[in-house]
Design a protein around this motif. Sequence first.
Motif, PDB file in Angstrom:
ATOM      1  N   LYS C   6       0.818  -1.213   0.000  1.00  0.00           N
ATOM      2  CA  LYS C   6       0.000   0.000   0.000  1.00  0.00           C
ATOM      3  C   LYS C   6       0.860   1.275   0.000  1.00  0.00           C
ATOM      4  O   LYS C   6       0.434   2.316  -0.477  1.00  0.00           O
ATOM      5  CB  LYS C   6      -0.938   0.016   1.211  1.00  0.00           C
ATOM      6  CG  LYS C   6      -2.079  -1.022   1.157  1.00  0.00           C
ATOM      7  CD  LYS C   6      -3.133  -0.679   0.147  1.00  0.00           C
ATOM      8  CE  LYS C   6      -4.394  -1.509   0.240  1.00  0.00           C
ATOM      9  NZ  LYS C   6      -4.218  -2.969   0.179  1.00  0.00           N
TER      10      LYS C   6
ATOM     11  N   ASP E  57      -9.199  -2.135  -0.919  1.00  0.00           N
ATOM     12  CA  ASP E  57      -8.322  -3.302  -0.877  1.00  0.00           C
ATOM     13  C   ASP E  57      -8.765  -4.354  -1.903  1.00  0.00           C
ATOM     14  O   ASP E  57      -7.929  -4.973  -2.583  1.00  0.00           O
ATOM     15  CB  ASP E  57      -8.329  -3.890   0.545  1.00  0.00           C
ATOM     16  CG  ASP E  57      -7.238  -4.936   0.753  1.00  0.00           C
ATOM     17  OD1 ASP E  57      -6.216  -4.878   0.049  1.00  0.00           O
ATOM     18  OD2 ASP E  57      -7.425  -5.805   1.625  1.00  0.00           O
ATOM     19  N   ASP E  61      -6.330  -5.761  -4.608  1.00  0.00           N
ATOM     20  CA  ASP E  61      -6.090  -7.217  -4.671  1.00  0.00           C
ATOM     21  C   ASP E  61      -6.338  -7.733  -6.086  1.00  0.00           C
ATOM     22  O   ASP E  61      -5.542  -8.500  -6.639  1.00  0.00           O
ATOM     23  CB  ASP E  61      -7.072  -7.964  -3.747  1.00  0.00           C
ATOM     24  CG  ASP E  61      -6.720  -7.885  -2.269  1.00  0.00           C
ATOM     25  OD1 ASP E  61      -5.619  -7.413  -1.938  1.00  0.00           O
ATOM     26  OD2 ASP E  61      -7.566  -8.290  -1.443  1.00  0.00           O
TER      27      ASP E  61
ATOM     28  N   ASN F 222      -5.555 -12.465  -1.746  1.00  0.00           N
ATOM     29  CA  ASN F 222      -5.123 -11.228  -1.099  1.00  0.00           C
ATOM     30  C   ASN F 222      -3.753 -10.820  -1.639  1.00  0.00           C
ATOM     31  O   ASN F 222      -2.725 -11.195  -1.085  1.00  0.00           O
ATOM     32  CB  ASN F 222      -5.084 -11.455   0.421  1.00  0.00           C
ATOM     33  CG  ASN F 222      -4.562 -10.238   1.155  1.00  0.00           C
ATOM     34  OD1 ASN F 222      -4.606  -9.131   0.625  1.00  0.00           O
ATOM     35  ND2 ASN F 222      -4.036 -10.453   2.354  1.00  0.00           N
ATOM     36  N   SER F 224      -2.829  -7.505  -2.415  1.00  0.00           N
ATOM     37  CA  SER F 224      -2.411  -6.163  -2.026  1.00  0.00           C
ATOM     38  C   SER F 224      -2.359  -6.171  -0.499  1.00  0.00           C
ATOM     39  O   SER F 224      -3.281  -6.684   0.159  1.00  0.00           O
ATOM     40  CB  SER F 224      -3.418  -5.128  -2.546  1.00  0.00           C
ATOM     41  OG  SER F 224      -3.070  -3.838  -2.101  1.00  0.00           O
ATOM     42  N   GLY F 226      -2.414  -6.182   3.413  1.00  0.00           N
ATOM     43  CA  GLY F 226      -3.521  -5.934   4.337  1.00  0.00           C
ATOM     44  C   GLY F 226      -4.707  -6.785   3.965  1.00  0.00           C
ATOM     45  O   GLY F 226      -4.906  -7.127   2.803  1.00  0.00           O
ATOM     46  N   SER F 227      -5.508  -7.145   4.951  1.00  0.00           N
ATOM     47  CA  SER F 227      -6.650  -8.004   4.657  1.00  0.00           C
ATOM     48  C   SER F 227      -7.977  -7.305   4.903  1.00  0.00           C
ATOM     49  O   SER F 227      -8.971  -7.923   5.285  1.00  0.00           O
ATOM     50  CB  SER F 227      -6.567  -9.335   5.410  1.00  0.00           C
ATOM     51  OG  SER F 227      -5.740  -9.279   6.512  1.00  0.00           O
ATOM     52  N   TYR F 248     -11.241 -17.025   1.355  1.00  0.00           N
ATOM     53  CA  TYR F 248     -10.202 -15.993   1.360  1.00  0.00           C
ATOM     54  C   TYR F 248      -8.829 -16.644   1.408  1.00  0.00           C
ATOM     55  O   TYR F 248      -8.541 -17.439   2.312  1.00  0.00           O
ATOM     56  CB  TYR F 248     -10.397 -15.099   2.589  1.00  0.00           C
ATOM     57  CG  TYR F 248      -9.654 -13.784   2.532  1.00  0.00           C
ATOM     58  CD1 TYR F 248     -10.065 -12.774   1.664  1.00  0.00           C
ATOM     59  CD2 TYR F 248      -8.546 -13.541   3.334  1.00  0.00           C
ATOM     60  CE1 TYR F 248      -9.405 -11.555   1.615  1.00  0.00           C
ATOM     61  CE2 TYR F 248      -7.876 -12.335   3.295  1.00  0.00           C
ATOM     62  CZ  TYR F 248      -8.305 -11.339   2.423  1.00  0.00           C
ATOM     63  OH  TYR F 248      -7.649 -10.132   2.368  1.00  0.00           O
TER      64      TYR F 248
HETATM   65 CA   LIG Z   1      -5.443  -7.094   0.448  1.00  0.00          CA
END
Ligand SMILES: [Ca+2]
Lengths: 273, 273, 273, 273, 273, 273
Positions: C6, E57, E61, F222, F224, F226-227, F248
């Motif tokens: 990010k 996000d 993603d 996932n 990018s 961060g979740s 996920y």
């Molecule tokens: Ca993410």
Amino acid sequence: MFFHYKGLQFESTPERPDPVFAMKLQELLGGHWGELTVAMQYLMQGWNCRIPGKYKDLLLDTGTEELAHVEMISNMIAKLLEGAPAEQTARACEDNPMLAAIVGGQNPQHSIVSGGGPVLADSAGTPWSGKWIVASGNLLADFRVNAAAEGQSKIQAARVYNMTDDPGVKKMLKFNLARDSMHQNQWLAAIEELKDEGLEYDPVPSGIIDEEFDEYSGQLWNLSAGSDSAQGRWASGPRPDGRGDFSYVDSPEPLAPEPTPPSADPYLYATVP
Amino acid sequence: MFFHYKGLQFESTPERPDPVFAMKLQELLGGHWGELTVAMQYLMQGWNCRIPGKYKDLLLDTGTEELAHVEMISNMIAKLLEGAPAEQTARACEDNPMLAAIVGGQNPQHSIVSGGGPVLADSAGTPWSGKWIVASGNLLADFRVNAAAEGQSKIQAARVYNMTDDPGVKKMLKFNLARDSMHQNQWLAAIEELKDEGLEYDPVPSGIIDEEFDEYSGQLWNLSAGSDSAQGRWASGPRPDGRGDFSYVDSPEPLAPEPTPPSADPYLYATVP
Amino acid sequence: MFFHYKGLQFESTPERPDPVFAMKLQELLGGHWGELTVAMQYLMQGWNCRIPGKYKDLLLDTGTEELAHVEMISNMIAKLLEGAPAEQTARACEDNPMLAAIVGGQNPQHSIVSGGGPVLADSAGTPWSGKWIVASGNLLADFRVNAAAEGQSKIQAARVYNMTDDPGVKKMLKFNLARDSMHQNQWLAAIEELKDEGLEYDPVPSGIIDEEFDEYSGQLWNLSAGSDSAQGRWASGPRPDGRGDFSYVDSPEPLAPEPTPPSADPYLYATVP
Amino acid sequence: MFFHYKGLQFESTPERPDPVFAMKLQELLGGHWGELTVAMQYLMQGWNCRIPGKYKDLLLDTGTEELAHVEMISNMIAKLLEGAPAEQTARACEDNPMLAAIVGGQNPQHSIVSGGGPVLADSAGTPWSGKWIVASGNLLADFRVNAAAEGQSKIQAARVYNMTDDPGVKKMLKFNLARDSMHQNQWLAAIEELKDEGLEYDPVPSGIIDEEFDEYSGQLWNLSAGSDSAQGRWASGPRPDGRGDFSYVDSPEPLAPEPTPPSADPYLYATVP
Amino acid sequence: MFFHYKGLQFESTPERPDPVFAMKLQELLGGHWGELTVAMQYLMQGWNCRIPGKYKDLLLDTGTEELAHVEMISNMIAKLLEGAPAEQTARACEDNPMLAAIVGGQNPQHSIVSGGGPVLADSAGTPWSGKWIVASGNLLADFRVNAAAEGQSKIQAARVYNMTDDPGVKKMLKFNLARDSMHQNQWLAAIEELKDEGLEYDPVPSGIIDEEFDEYSGQLWNLSAGSDSAQGRWASGPRPDGRGDFSYVDSPEPLAPEPTPPSADPYLYATVP
Amino acid sequence: MFFHYKGLQFESTPERPDPVFAMKLQELLGGHWGELTVAMQYLMQGWNCRIPGKYKDLLLDTGTEELAHVEMISNMIAKLLEGAPAEQTARACEDNPMLAAIVGGQNPQHSIVSGGGPVLADSAGTPWSGKWIVASGNLLADFRVNAAAEGQSKIQAARVYNMTDDPGVKKMLKFNLARDSMHQNQWLAAIEELKDEGLEYDPVPSGIIDEEFDEYSGQLWNLSAGSDSAQGRWASGPRPDGRGDFSYVDSPEPLAPEPTPPSADPYLYATVP
Ligand SMILES: [Ca+2]
Ligand SMILES: [Ca+2]
Ligand SMILES: [Ca+2]
Ligand SMILES: [Ca+2]
Ligand SMILES: [Ca+2]
Ligand SMILES: [Ca+2]
């Protein structure tokens, strides 16, 4: 093969820079009907002309001249961009709305991309495209496009002429306007010559004429409400091609029923009933 | 505002599918001089025509007809694509060079993108562009383009006509050829009418004529080796615009010296002496 | 496969919005030599590189970095557009020429299309094109393009740098300028490495060298009037490729006669004698 | 201003027609790196060159030569198209897969649009674009592009050379290959001359060098897994620009935090929290 | 900022080369709805998303995943092109119609331009364009485009899937098809989530709803002959947006008279009465 | 076949000219999501619709209406351009920064090219492209694009609505906004109808569903940092297509190793080890 002279075909010197006008002048360089279009159009027509002699030479004479016009307009644009506000920032503009207007009215690529020179694009920044030239191999069809092209480019030159009061720019454009007149005249004359010599006749291409459904080649279909269009010479009387008369279809109807859509291959995943 | 009839202007049914020919027919739908070009060109000219009455109505009648041609050709392409080899693989082609040739000669987008229908592109797959229409506001200049457009599109229809022996396709094209003849005739007639009514005269645009350098508006510059071009009516005698005579410049020289390049703003990082 | 952080590679925060400058900055995002061009160019070259190891890794390292630059510039443009005059009308501008100039100097699509974000276009609004990347498979040829691309993009960054006095924008551009220096350096170094390792040599592609007509591979043809060009090292003495000397052809003549045009298939409706 | 000779710079006559090859040869005429690109690129650079003398003359000599190459390739394509199957229909192909393959492998526009002549497009039919030329005003930056362009165009000529066994075509291409070698050599020589004369130095543009963040102008960021790229001369040791050493950032981290998106004007109807 | 792994998201290895299929597969790489479109579309939407957290996000993603798809398809195309007939001439094809068909069915740029690698173009050779991505800043409007994009791209993947019987290609496409399903599902779910959370509602953009002429926001105008369209749920009963009922206008009339064209500035040289 | 009424679907008369706004309004005429796009999109979908009856009629009803919108916006732009400063020069602007701003904020082609009428381009001057329409043959997939298109075009109309205070322009746009609402509603309703009638279901195209690797059609990767994206309904629970649950993948890894590049044909002159 070409040879290049360093001199210009005609003087091309503005009295002072004018970057906003430079953007407009791009239309005459890299626009749909700009100098690059007619240069490449006449050269391609000339190189591919099947008749040796005067038509081919005329095309190549004129295409070569248009390259000189590309050069003249390119030079003029560069001079109009001299000292264009390359480093004027938002802060500098804040106290000077006139400067802000000039900065806003320029093509930013005249600074960022070409460094004070022309780009191969039109006045809206659209790049010149190879699709804009026409060379079909049929001289009558192509000379019609040539005469039409010179008409459009002269209109654009005339409009641009009135957007400046710079005597140097106006002087060059007076020459360009005259050449556009010459070229309109020459292509109109060449159209007559082609027909007089029996090389082509209307409607082009003459060779296909026996194949078409003759009963539809003189009818004006009234498909927009009102019959004002019945009042012109295109609705009755002899046709310019001398092959019959015009007629007017006042209330036209479809000649074929609603088509049935083709069935679909299942591997196309089209939606079917 | 428009109203749509489900029927077609003319019958548009091939005897059998032919996906390779479908790709060629795209030129008449979405090509530079295809039906979409003339449809949008005449409508835009008509909507913006400043003279109410016959010219405006003629433009809108014809533009509306061209929309029906877009529909006819679209329908024909879909039918030519019926059963096109959507699932034929390299293995299937291996024993069947004819199938391989068909697969190779198609526009892959006719299956992958449009699922057996036409695309808005030409026969080489280049998408239709809004730059291909012309509407300058000057009727004489635009009618010249219109007459030229109908000539180019008729040549293309004639060429495509000879690339098929399908009686259904040929039948439709015989109609299209006839309409191209009509439209050539009507724009040529409209050009004469405009001039007879004193609305415009050559060279277009007539309003700028006094500004140009008259001494250059009749000269043919011999810029390609040889003087074959001196032999046409464009090199001597009266000009079609009736404003003087042609003349021939046999050994033309640049009229201006080599230009001095403009000085460069240091912030442009141009290379300077 | 990629993973996205990010965080930004480098800080990208203007001190205040400037929508007119945002339009200019588009050149560095979606222009011919913008970040998207080099990102896709290096990735495509890297994925298709036939030599595993350092060259391939260098291409993919750098292509991946350029994606981060696409992100940085996109973010900067969005921030420069914050509060851009989306609802300012003709009436509001009437008493405020400065506002009028700002409205006129923006890319209208920054409001209408992207809602305050960047577009994938250059500073004149021309959309980014897949034709702008180069990946030929020959590393020497492609590294030459890469070094040239970094030169062009650094010039554009430098020009844009002088069109703002916003410390935040200038800070980011100081980083971009440095990366353009690095990338020029690295591609120049990689060109040397390739040649030292004997993988390629000049002129590219080395494998074809025996086929060409050697007598023409050192001649400078003087085709523009004057022989100033005879004074450079490209006109005499050893060639950079070490394969011979340069020579100067002062008065070049065509080596072949005027070509005879091919005969025309009658179904093409070309004009013939 | 230009003058045109009817003779060709070099002989351009195929032994026999080959319409499928004609489509491929289009890449050398109207492709990204085709003859029209380098012709217009060198002419635009030359006309806008601020230094009178040898560099300007070299650009104009070479640009003028490239116009002759446009002519040679155009002529060759027309001859390769002689007798191309303009009227071959599906029925005719049915018993002749070889004919079917030829029909399928042609550019249909070579018949339908240009009537047996070339088009201004590349080998995939994409029209030539004015965005493909480069003329920034900085001679070192532009000569880099010129040397790179000649490398790409020579690769393409070499590839096309192997796709034909026609002695006439190969003869012409042997000349073109040699000229591509010459032009690579001359631009590489001109780059050295520019630097020796102190007019420009690396990295271009030299004038901005003091503004950039020097600490980032030598770092290679390892952003694709694995450190193979650490093994080249671009990762350590002196940089080609002589301004410092390379260094390797093995595990790079973003230098800035996740950016905060700008607030949105309500009139943009963006989705906000 | 991004990091690149050398491994692929999924295996991408054909059993054997197939250059004709490689051209078709380009649609999934550089086509209107190809991987590059969705990659850049989701990244641009994500970077410009004003709501921190799950929506942003999700966009990043998915955009990052699409870059991996660009890589997978690029790799597959290169492998499909291995050994493509780069040097097969007309003479070699003469005795081998199958070879001729393959040569004719390829994209010539796969050899001439990219040297056996992919190009950033679609299956008809049209270059990828920056206009093909959508990022308006309104999440509901953009998620609708995203769901639609995944539908179009899955259709194209499905069609291409049936054009090969190579187990390796089919294996990769089975993965791509599944991801297209996931992405359709996720955007449809995200549309519901946005509405449930009250961030947006239909019709988008919700903020303008009070300005429109409500009496026209439920009417179906019957403008194509026949009233079949009266039979769907779009012609009567409650509207999906819950703001009223649909109604059917069976015989619609223009609501405004024929417009009067604006008068023309004489300097535009328009034709006037 | 079409019939044209001279009357407009709705009144389209500005209170006074506003050339700067005219440029912005071009987005609604010739932009990516402008009236020409939806007109051609619905007509092409309708003509190629394999199911006779209500869906086909709905498409043709709406496509025909969009042609009337093309006409309305064209007329409005021409009126907004009435008296636009065609002959205002740098000198005239010097004392009048407001005039300078207007001149700079216009599309120069509105004077130079179209003589006071609209062009077929968007608000940044990019020509309309045939690639902007979508017609895949799958109704569910295409209706999704249609609903999305009406969302984008309504956002653009809403933004443009706030850029003017002219009561005449606003009145017309109030109508256009309402029609965009209707069309969003109707396509959303048609999507439901298609699914209720069992003609198509999600994910499109339904026919391929058994071929895909089901285990990947519900996973969110996932990619990018961060979740945050784990928190939406797209990461767990039932999928909208009712075919399973979302899951996920928090720490995704490449599923395939680094690919081996294909070997290179020597005639491609690729660089090899
Ligand atoms: Ca993410
Ligand atoms: Ca009428
Ligand atoms: Ca001559
Ligand atoms: Ca010289
Ligand atoms: Ca690495
Ligand atoms: Ca109906």
